[in-house]
Enzyme design. Structure first.
Site, PDB file in Angstrom:
ATOM      1  CD  GLN A  97      24.438 -12.321  27.994  1.00 49.43           C
ATOM      2  OE1 GLN A  97      24.644 -11.110  27.807  1.00 49.43           O
ATOM      3  NE2 GLN A  97      25.304 -13.118  27.698  1.00 49.43           N
ATOM      4  CE1 TYR A 180      31.153  -6.179  31.948  1.00 44.53           C
ATOM      5  CE2 TYR A 180      30.574  -8.042  30.453  1.00 44.53           C
ATOM      6  CZ  TYR A 180      30.847  -6.687  30.708  1.00 44.53           C
ATOM      7  OH  TYR A 180      31.261  -5.990  29.431  1.00 44.53           O
TER       8      TYR A 180
END
Length: 353
Positions: A97, A180
């Site tokens: 990721q 984020y």
């Protein structure tokens, strides 16, 4: 169904069970180490079809904490290559990721308080975000990114994907969730820009789509590309929500994304989230039904029967487990036994099963 293989492009998962990216906050200078090898490798030994690393930051300043994993430097490839090789040798698919923490960067580890760090505490400035809006009271005000900043971060995602390819990973997931950086662009809660990256839906999704395009240029066509979305902010009023996530998923499918990993929340610290078993699964079902893209369900999925039902009823194509894998690295083998399917542990462990 849970234990059926799934082919995505030229990669075949041996089952529909994935290890969710789980930050370990155990790196130095972004480097993976023996902890990551054992943590991720044991889940591959345990039978998971897909093993995803924790969020690997594409920039040093994009870390959540000073101890985050990274892929911003070629020196970070070697140990990740060893880890990816081990996962593949155990029959799992190795995935990574890629992430940037944005305005939630420069904090201490959860067991150290999860508080913003000043520069004399090992933190850094500036932290970057779409707009100069702090995450919460007590958090530093981020620097609003210029167009040059945005393009540099987009390039950093592509460079990290190139390193992931060199390391032998077979799948990349772009982290666009949990408050984020990329999620900060998507949500009006954190994005009040008036340029081409703010305001309208088309503008707010622009950065993610540019990141996807940049990653796809270096990530082989034969390899899968996932995106993790926070499908809703769980915030009333003008915010990011399910309807926008459905529309974005349609666009991402056209852009070459293969699966939407459906999570939620993270934009604000006080969101009222209705936690419960499988509470995010309806998001995966809706996006799958309305767009035709593959989806992953994540969030309080604990039992084999629950996971199997999610897949058999068409709510998702993959189930992604986090805490349950921390409690039981061999969950897939135990699930196979409970579902009366063939259990295929490593030969070294055969006598135990």
């Amino acid at each position: 169904m849970l234990l059926d293989p799934l082919k995505i492009r030229d990669v075949t998962l041996r089952n529909r069970i994935a290890v969710s990216p789980m930050c370990q906050y155990s790196s130095e200078d972004g480097l993976a180490n023996d902890w990551h090898l054992v943590h991720l490798g044991s889940r591959a030994v345990g039978g998971a079809g897909l093993v995803l690393t924790e969020a690997a930051s594409v920039e040093e300043r994009g870390r959540i904490s000073p101890q985050d994993l990274g892929l911003w430097d070629d020196d970070q490839i070697d140990m990740l290559q060893r880890i990816a090789s081990f996962i593949r040798a155990q029959g799992g698919v190795a995935g990574v990721q890629l992430a940037h923490a944005g305005r939630k960067a420069s904090t201490s580890r959860p067991w150290e308080g999860n508080e913003p760090l000043e520069t004399d505490q090992g933190g850094w400035r500036p932290i970057l975000a779409p707009s100069a809006i702090p995450f919460a009271s007590g958090y530093p005000t981020p620097e609003a990114m210029s167009a040059d900043h945005i393009h540099a971060v987009t390039k950093a995602f592509a460079q990290a994907a190139r390193r992931a390819l060199e390391a032998g990973f077979q799948l990349v997931e772009i982290h666009a969730a949990h408050g984020y950086l990329i999620h900060e662009f998507l949500s009006p809660v954190s994005n009040n820009r008036t340029d081409e990256y703010g305001g309208t839906f088309e503008n707010r999704v622009r950065m993610l789509r540019e990141v996807v395009a940049a990653v796809r240029k270096v990530w082989m066509d034969r390899l899968p590309l996932f995106v993790r979305l926070s499908v809703t902010d769980w915030v009333e009023g003008e915010s990011w929500d399910l309807e926008q996530s459905v529309e974005l998923s349609r666009l991402l499918k056209e852009d070459g994304v293969d699966l939407i990993d459906c999570s939620s929340g993270g934009t604000v610290p006080d969101a009222k989230v209705p936690l419960g078993p499988g509470y995010q699964t309806p998001f995966a079902e809706r996006i799958r039904r309305d767009t035709g893209i593959l989806t992953a369900a994540v969030g309080m999925i604990t039992s084999p029967e629950q996971a199997d039902t999610i897949l058999r009823t068409g709510q998702a194509d993959i189930v992604v487990l986090a805490r349950e894998f921390l409690r039981d690295p061999y969950w897939p083998h135990h699930a196979a036994a409970k579902l009366r399917a063939q259990v295929s542990p490593p030969v070294q462990y055969g006598r135990a099963f």
